[in-house]
Design an enzyme around this catalytic site. Structure first.
Site, PDB file in Angstrom:
ATOM      1  N   ARG A  89      23.551 -30.907 -25.087  1.00  0.00           N
ATOM      2  CA  ARG A  89      22.718 -30.391 -26.177  1.00  0.00           C
ATOM      3  C   ARG A  89      21.405 -29.811 -25.641  1.00  0.00           C
ATOM      4  O   ARG A  89      20.345 -29.977 -26.240  1.00  0.00           O
ATOM      5  CB  ARG A  89      22.439 -31.482 -27.218  1.00  0.00           C
ATOM      6  N   SER A 120      24.398 -32.886 -37.795  1.00  0.00           N
ATOM      7  CA  SER A 120      23.998 -34.026 -36.977  1.00  0.00           C
ATOM      8  C   SER A 120      22.497 -33.974 -36.710  1.00  0.00           C
ATOM      9  O   SER A 120      21.974 -32.981 -36.223  1.00  0.00           O
ATOM     10  CB  SER A 120      24.777 -33.996 -35.659  1.00  0.00           C
ATOM     11  N   GLU A 138      17.996 -33.463 -32.996  1.00  0.00           N
ATOM     12  CA  GLU A 138      18.899 -32.353 -32.711  1.00  0.00           C
ATOM     13  C   GLU A 138      18.639 -31.213 -33.694  1.00  0.00           C
ATOM     14  O   GLU A 138      18.878 -30.050 -33.385  1.00  0.00           O
ATOM     15  CB  GLU A 138      20.349 -32.839 -32.814  1.00  0.00           C
TER      16      GLU A 138
END
Length: 306
Positions: free
Chosen positions: A172, A221, A291
């Site tokens: 990520r 998310s 995120e």
């Protein structure tokens, strides 16, 4: 005192002043963009960046699947890559996709051409540009596994062609400077059976339906998984499932999702996220990393620059 648009270079695309952008995000919250710019194409974007005043901030907004715009809005120019950047087509065993192309569209394009390896994209909400920016992944694969090259424009309007190694992709994470704007990518597929690929995509869709909140105002998310752990498990163990602040709620179905139950402000959602981080830190000693991208100001900016 003239509006900011008067200081911006001429473009072939469209400028819009004080533009509502909340409806461009999945949370449906947040204040306006001082200026919204939809470039006509990559060259128009390059010319804009080369000619803009250096003191004018620029923010890129995709389909807003993992973006929270704060209530005070976004000063400067918000760039929305529209239809000119949304094409996806196959060339041999590769898919050429604009940064504005939906991940699910790219997966479907590959499936119709009998290319496997890109099915995981159907499980990622958002666009290819966003996927490049965060090395998005799902179901055991991520962008760096399939990326051949990406095109990006730097703040001075210069075009760069990058490969996965040059982008410093990790979990990520992407090492390319935040102020570079991705415009397209070449993704590698492998020959496969279209029916088998379609079934894999259907399985991913079914798994998402079963485990994640759907057709609600959410940002996907919320926190990245810490190494060796699952964010949702840490959140659940901290007693946050169903937790509410104002109109924001931690999803009962999947507690790594925050929801706008209907009347949430951006402040409600961000405050709830920070409360979740605090409780997880207290119960586990682990610092969750956002995120979801949070942009803009908590309070309204003053429009009308000289």
């Amino acid at each position: 005192m003239s509006h900011l648009i008067a200081r911006l270079p001429e473009v072939r695309g469209e400028y819009r002043a004080d533009a509502p952008v909340a409806q461009l995000t999945w949370f449906r919250v947040g204040g306006p963009a001082e200026v919204l710019f939809r470039p006509a194409d990559e060259a128009d974007l390059m010319e804009f960046l080369a000619g803009r005043p250096g003191d004018v901030p620029v923010t890129v907004l995709g389909v807003g699947s993992n973006t929270l715009i704060r209530d005070g809005g976004v000063p400067g120019v918000v760039i929305r890559l529209g239809k000119a950047f949304a094409d996806a087509h196959v060339a041999g065993d590769r898919v050429l996709a604009g940064a504005g192309a939906l991940d699910v569209t790219v997966a479907a394009t590959a499936q119709r051409a009998g290319l496997t390896g890109l099915e995981f994209l159907s499980g990622i909400p958002g666009t290819i540009g966003g996927a490049l920016r965060m090395n998005a992944g799902a179901y055991g694969s991520e962008i760096r596994d399939v990326l051949v090259t990406a095109r990006a424009v730097d703040p001075l309007g210069h075009l760069h062609i990058l490969d996965a190694a040059g982008m410093g992709l990790g979990y990520r994470h992407c090492s390319v400077a935040e102020d570079w704007i991705f415009t397209s990518a070449v993704l590698q597929g492998r020959p496969g059976d279209p029916a088998t690929i379609a079934q894999a995509i259907a399985d991913i869709r079914d798994a998402r339906e079963e485990t994640q909140p759907r057709r609600v105002r959410t940002g996907g998310s919320t926190f990245a998984n810490p190494e060796g752990r699952k964010a949702w498990q840490l959140i659940d163990a901290a007693g946050c499932r169903g937790l509410r602040i104002g109109g924001a709620q931690v999803s009962e179905k999947h507690c790594n999702f925050l929801l706008n139950t209907g009347d949430a402000t951006a402040a409600d959602i961000e405050t709830l996220g920070e409360e979740v981080r605090r409780r997880v830190r207290e119960t586990s000693g682990i610092e969750l990393r956002w995120e979801i991208r949070r942009i803009g100001l908590a309070k309204s900016f003053t429009g009308g620059r000289a």
